[in-house]
Motif scaffolding. Structure first.
Motif, PDB file in Angstrom:
ATOM      1  N   LEU A  71       0.815  -1.205   0.000  1.00 14.53           N
ATOM      2  CA  LEU A  71       0.000   0.000   0.000  1.00 14.53           C
ATOM      3  C   LEU A  71       0.853   1.261   0.000  1.00 14.53           C
ATOM      4  O   LEU A  71       0.582   2.210  -0.740  1.00 14.53           O
ATOM      5  CB  LEU A  71      -0.932  -0.011   1.214  1.00 14.53           C
ATOM      6  N   LEU A  72       1.902   1.287   0.825  1.00 18.48           N
ATOM      7  CA  LEU A  72       2.765   2.465   0.907  1.00 18.48           C
ATOM      8  C   LEU A  72       3.444   2.733  -0.432  1.00 18.48           C
ATOM      9  O   LEU A  72       3.696   3.884  -0.793  1.00 18.48           O
ATOM     10  CB  LEU A  72       3.814   2.270   2.004  1.00 18.48           C
ATOM     11  N   GLY A  73       3.748   1.654  -1.144  1.00 15.40           N
ATOM     12  CA  GLY A  73       4.403   1.805  -2.438  1.00 15.40           C
ATOM     13  C   GLY A  73       3.518   2.443  -3.495  1.00 15.40           C
ATOM     14  O   GLY A  73       4.014   2.934  -4.524  1.00 15.40           O
ATOM     15  N   THR A  74       2.209   2.461  -3.282  1.00 16.85           N
ATOM     16  CA  THR A  74       1.294   3.064  -4.247  1.00 16.85           C
ATOM     17  C   THR A  74       1.031   4.538  -3.971  1.00 16.85           C
ATOM     18  O   THR A  74       0.425   5.215  -4.792  1.00 16.85           O
ATOM     19  CB  THR A  74      -0.054   2.311  -4.250  1.00 16.85           C
ATOM     20  N   SER A  75       1.473   5.036  -2.820  1.00 17.42           N
ATOM     21  CA  SER A  75       1.222   6.430  -2.463  1.00 17.42           C
ATOM     22  C   SER A  75       2.239   7.347  -3.145  1.00 17.42           C
ATOM     23  O   SER A  75       3.439   7.064  -3.162  1.00 17.42           O
ATOM     24  CB  SER A  75       1.304   6.605  -0.937  1.00 17.42           C
ATOM     25  N   LYS A  76       1.762   8.456  -3.703  1.00 16.44           N
ATOM     26  CA  LYS A  76       2.646   9.423  -4.337  1.00 16.44           C
ATOM     27  C   LYS A  76       3.325  10.327  -3.307  1.00 16.44           C
ATOM     28  O   LYS A  76       4.254  11.063  -3.641  1.00 16.44           O
ATOM     29  CB  LYS A  76       1.857  10.279  -5.337  1.00 16.44           C
ATOM     30  N   ILE A  85       1.475   3.540   9.908  1.00 15.80           N
ATOM     31  CA  ILE A  85       2.056   2.263   9.471  1.00 15.80           C
ATOM     32  C   ILE A  85       1.571   1.125  10.364  1.00 15.80           C
ATOM     33  O   ILE A  85       1.246   0.029   9.881  1.00 15.80           O
ATOM     34  CB  ILE A  85       3.596   2.339   9.473  1.00 15.80           C
ATOM     35  N   ARG A  86       1.483   1.384  11.673  1.00 12.53           N
ATOM     36  CA  ARG A  86       0.990   0.350  12.594  1.00 12.53           C
ATOM     37  C   ARG A  86      -0.457  -0.018  12.261  1.00 12.53           C
ATOM     38  O   ARG A  86      -0.825  -1.206  12.295  1.00 12.53           O
ATOM     39  CB  ARG A  86       1.095   0.833  14.038  1.00 12.53           C
ATOM     40  N   MET A  87      -1.283   0.979  11.933  1.00 10.49           N
ATOM     41  CA  MET A  87      -2.661   0.686  11.574  1.00 10.49           C
ATOM     42  C   MET A  87      -2.729  -0.170  10.309  1.00 10.49           C
ATOM     43  O   MET A  87      -3.513  -1.119  10.228  1.00 10.49           O
ATOM     44  CB  MET A  87      -3.449   1.975  11.364  1.00 10.49           C
ATOM     45  N   LEU A  88      -1.882   0.131   9.329  1.00 11.65           N
ATOM     46  CA  LEU A  88      -1.847  -0.669   8.108  1.00 11.65           C
ATOM     47  C   LEU A  88      -1.341  -2.079   8.389  1.00 11.65           C
ATOM     48  O   LEU A  88      -1.802  -3.051   7.781  1.00 11.65           O
ATOM     49  CB  LEU A  88      -0.970   0.009   7.058  1.00 11.65           C
ATOM     50  N   ASN A  89      -0.385  -2.197   9.330  1.00  8.53           N
ATOM     51  CA  ASN A  89       0.130  -3.519   9.713  1.00  8.53           C
ATOM     52  C   ASN A  89      -0.967  -4.396  10.311  1.00  8.53           C
ATOM     53  O   ASN A  89      -0.939  -5.625  10.184  1.00  8.53           O
ATOM     54  CB  ASN A  89       1.272  -3.384  10.719  1.00  8.53           C
ATOM     55  N   GLU A  90      -1.905  -3.759  11.006  1.00  4.75           N
ATOM     56  CA  GLU A  90      -2.950  -4.506  11.683  1.00  4.75           C
ATOM     57  C   GLU A  90      -4.184  -4.716  10.802  1.00  4.75           C
ATOM     58  O   GLU A  90      -5.216  -5.193  11.270  1.00  4.75           O
ATOM     59  CB  GLU A  90      -3.359  -3.765  12.968  1.00  4.75           C
ATOM     60  N   SER A  91      -4.050  -4.371   9.533  1.00 10.50           N
ATOM     61  CA  SER A  91      -5.193  -4.442   8.619  1.00 10.50           C
ATOM     62  C   SER A  91      -5.066  -5.646   7.693  1.00 10.50           C
ATOM     63  O   SER A  91      -3.982  -6.188   7.474  1.00 10.50           O
ATOM     64  CB  SER A  91      -5.274  -3.167   7.780  1.00 10.50           C
ATOM     65  N   ALA A  92      -6.189  -6.027   7.130  1.00  9.97           N
ATOM     66  CA  ALA A  92      -6.224  -7.118   6.156  1.00  9.97           C
ATOM     67  C   ALA A  92      -7.259  -6.790   5.104  1.00  9.97           C
ATOM     68  O   ALA A  92      -8.404  -6.478   5.418  1.00  9.97           O
ATOM     69  CB  ALA A  92      -6.561  -8.441   6.842  1.00  9.97           C
ATOM     70  N   VAL A  93      -6.826  -6.825   3.845  1.00  6.79           N
ATOM     71  CA  VAL A  93      -7.735  -6.606   2.726  1.00  6.79           C
ATOM     72  C   VAL A  93      -7.516  -7.754   1.755  1.00  6.79           C
ATOM     73  O   VAL A  93      -6.466  -7.845   1.125  1.00  6.79           O
ATOM     74  CB  VAL A  93      -7.475  -5.256   2.024  1.00  6.79           C
ATOM     75  N   ALA A 241      -4.357   6.603  -1.770  1.00  6.43           N
ATOM     76  CA  ALA A 241      -4.327   7.935  -2.375  1.00  6.43           C
ATOM     77  C   ALA A 241      -4.297   8.973  -1.263  1.00  6.43           C
ATOM     78  O   ALA A 241      -4.951   8.814  -0.229  1.00  6.43           O
ATOM     79  CB  ALA A 241      -5.555   8.144  -3.266  1.00  6.43           C
ATOM     80  N   VAL A 242      -3.513  10.021  -1.472  1.00  8.78           N
ATOM     81  CA  VAL A 242      -3.409  11.114  -0.506  1.00  8.78           C
ATOM     82  C   VAL A 242      -3.887  12.392  -1.177  1.00  8.78           C
ATOM     83  O   VAL A 242      -3.423  12.746  -2.266  1.00  8.78           O
ATOM     84  CB  VAL A 242      -1.962  11.284   0.001  1.00  8.78           C
ATOM     85  N   LYS A 243      -4.819  13.071  -0.538  1.00  9.25           N
ATOM     86  CA  LYS A 243      -5.388  14.288  -1.092  1.00  9.25           C
ATOM     87  C   LYS A 243      -5.216  15.441  -0.105  1.00  9.25           C
ATOM     88  O   LYS A 243      -4.969  15.234   1.079  1.00  9.25           O
ATOM     89  CB  LYS A 243      -6.873  14.085  -1.405  1.00  9.25           C
ATOM     90  N   ASN A 244      -5.381  16.659  -0.645  1.00 10.61           N
ATOM     91  CA  ASN A 244      -5.303  17.885   0.172  1.00 10.61           C
ATOM     92  C   ASN A 244      -4.013  17.931   0.990  1.00 10.61           C
ATOM     93  O   ASN A 244      -4.018  18.088   2.217  1.00 10.61           O
ATOM     94  CB  ASN A 244      -6.524  17.996   1.089  1.00 10.61           C
ATOM     95  N   VAL A 245      -2.895  17.795   0.305  1.00 13.28           N
ATOM     96  CA  VAL A 245      -1.580  17.765   0.951  1.00 13.28           C
ATOM     97  C   VAL A 245      -1.151  19.182   1.331  1.00 13.28           C
ATOM     98  O   VAL A 245      -1.235  20.106   0.529  1.00 13.28           O
ATOM     99  CB  VAL A 245      -0.533  17.125   0.020  1.00 13.28           C
ATOM    100  N   THR A 246      -0.698  19.342   2.577  1.00 13.73           N
ATOM    101  CA  THR A 246      -0.187  20.618   3.063  1.00 13.73           C
ATOM    102  C   THR A 246       1.104  20.379   3.835  1.00 13.73           C
ATOM    103  O   THR A 246       1.365  19.271   4.311  1.00 13.73           O
ATOM    104  CB  THR A 246      -1.197  21.333   3.980  1.00 13.73           C
ATOM    105  N   SER A 247       1.920  21.421   3.954  1.00 12.13           N
ATOM    106  CA  SER A 247       3.173  21.333   4.710  1.00 12.13           C
ATOM    107  C   SER A 247       3.248  22.474   5.707  1.00 12.13           C
ATOM    108  O   SER A 247       2.697  23.562   5.479  1.00 12.13           O
ATOM    109  CB  SER A 247       4.385  21.379   3.776  1.00 12.13           C
ATOM    110  N   GLN A 248       3.936  22.230   6.808  1.00 14.46           N
ATOM    111  CA  GLN A 248       4.059  23.232   7.861  1.00 14.46           C
ATOM    112  C   GLN A 248       5.426  23.107   8.527  1.00 14.46           C
ATOM    113  O   GLN A 248       5.869  22.003   8.840  1.00 14.46           O
ATOM    114  CB  GLN A 248       2.951  23.043   8.895  1.00 14.46           C
TER     115      GLN A 248
END
Length: 271
Positions: A71-76, A85-93, A241-248
């Motif tokens: 999943l992380l590899g598909t994010s731009k 990352i921990r939440m994704l580790n505990e997920s199953a699709v 997918a990541v949307k509405n990206v901001t930096s601070q």
């Protein structure tokens, strides 16, 4: 923000088998290199002598699972947040071969995604925690003063400004700062009463001597990137997918755990 709606979870359960996812005098030691930091000879490690047992704040990089890596590899946008990352580790699709034509978009919430370090410095005299004093004006021989902690002191760090999801940001910042400096960092450290070192510093006759002790801290500054994260399912394909990206921009003071910087000086009169 980060919770999938109950109706969507029920729908996906039936269609795709988804589980929600200053330098002291009196020493000839030279400074030493630790990571990218030159540690002055006046800085002492008190981890063995400290009468207060500080809990370790080591935060090893969280290894993503095979699914999380996919999943992380598909994010731009780079995702380094340990909690995400921990939440994704505990997920199953599951990849259901019968899910042809199936589409779903799951909103995982707005997250701080990554932290980019721009400047890392160490203030070796961040907070004063002790002073050992001896008045030798009436003496005829030098007196040797040593460091002894007269009271328990706690030194706290923290972010330099309020920022959303500050706990997640702190974790990413301390990981980057520790990686660069190789120093034991924590946002809170305590020096216990009675902690002492045998290093001695001579107070000459007719003079007054001061041995000041400070807790060092790392000044970490950089940029944190936020974004809204979505899990996209299209048949057996799974992407992020990541949307509405901001930096601070953000900064933090992070104390160096179980270390003290000693500064010794002598004077004609008390100060």
């Amino acid at each position: 923000m980060r919770k999938v709606s109950a109706l969507l979870v029920v729908f996906l359960f039936f269609t795709s088998s988804i589980v929600p996812i200053s330098h002291a005098q009196g020493t000839n030691k030279k400074s030493t290199e630790v990571g990218t930091v030159r540690v002055p000879s006046s800085v002492l490690n008190i981890s063995k002598e400290n009468t207060y047992p500080n809990s370790s704040q080591d935060m090893p990089y969280l290894q993503p699972s095979d699914l999380a890596k996919e999943l992380l590899g598909t994010s731009k946008v780079k995702i380094e947040n340990p909690n995400l990352i921990r939440m994704l580790n505990e997920s199953a699709v599951s990849k259901n071969p019968l899910a042809i034509g199936f589409r779903a978009t799951i909103y995982l919430g707005e997250w701080p995604l990554n932290y980019e370090s721009m400047e890392t410095n160490v203030n070796w005299e961040y907070k004063k925690v002790n002073m050992n004093f001896f008045d030798n004006r009436a003496g005829k021989l030098p007196y040797r003063v040593r460091y002894v902690q007269d009271a328990q002191k706690q030194v706290k760090g923290g972010l330099t400004a309020r920022i959303p999801n500050s706990d997640d940001v702190q974790k990413m910042m301390i990981l980057k700062a520790a990686e660069k400096t190789k120093l034991p960092l924590a946002f809170s450290t305590i020096v216990g009463v009675g902690t002492k070192k045998e290093n001695g510093y001579n107070v000459p006759a007719k003079r007054v001597g001061y041995l000041n002790s400070y807790t060092p801290a790392v000044s970490e500054r950089g940029k944190v990137t936020y974004g809204e994260v979505f899990l996209l399912l299209h048949g057996s394909k799974r992407t992020i997918a990541v949307k509405n990206v901001t930096s601070q921009g953000i900064g933090a003071w992070i104390p160096v755990q179980d270390h003290l910087s000693l500064s010794f000086s002598v004077h004609n009169q008390p100060r």
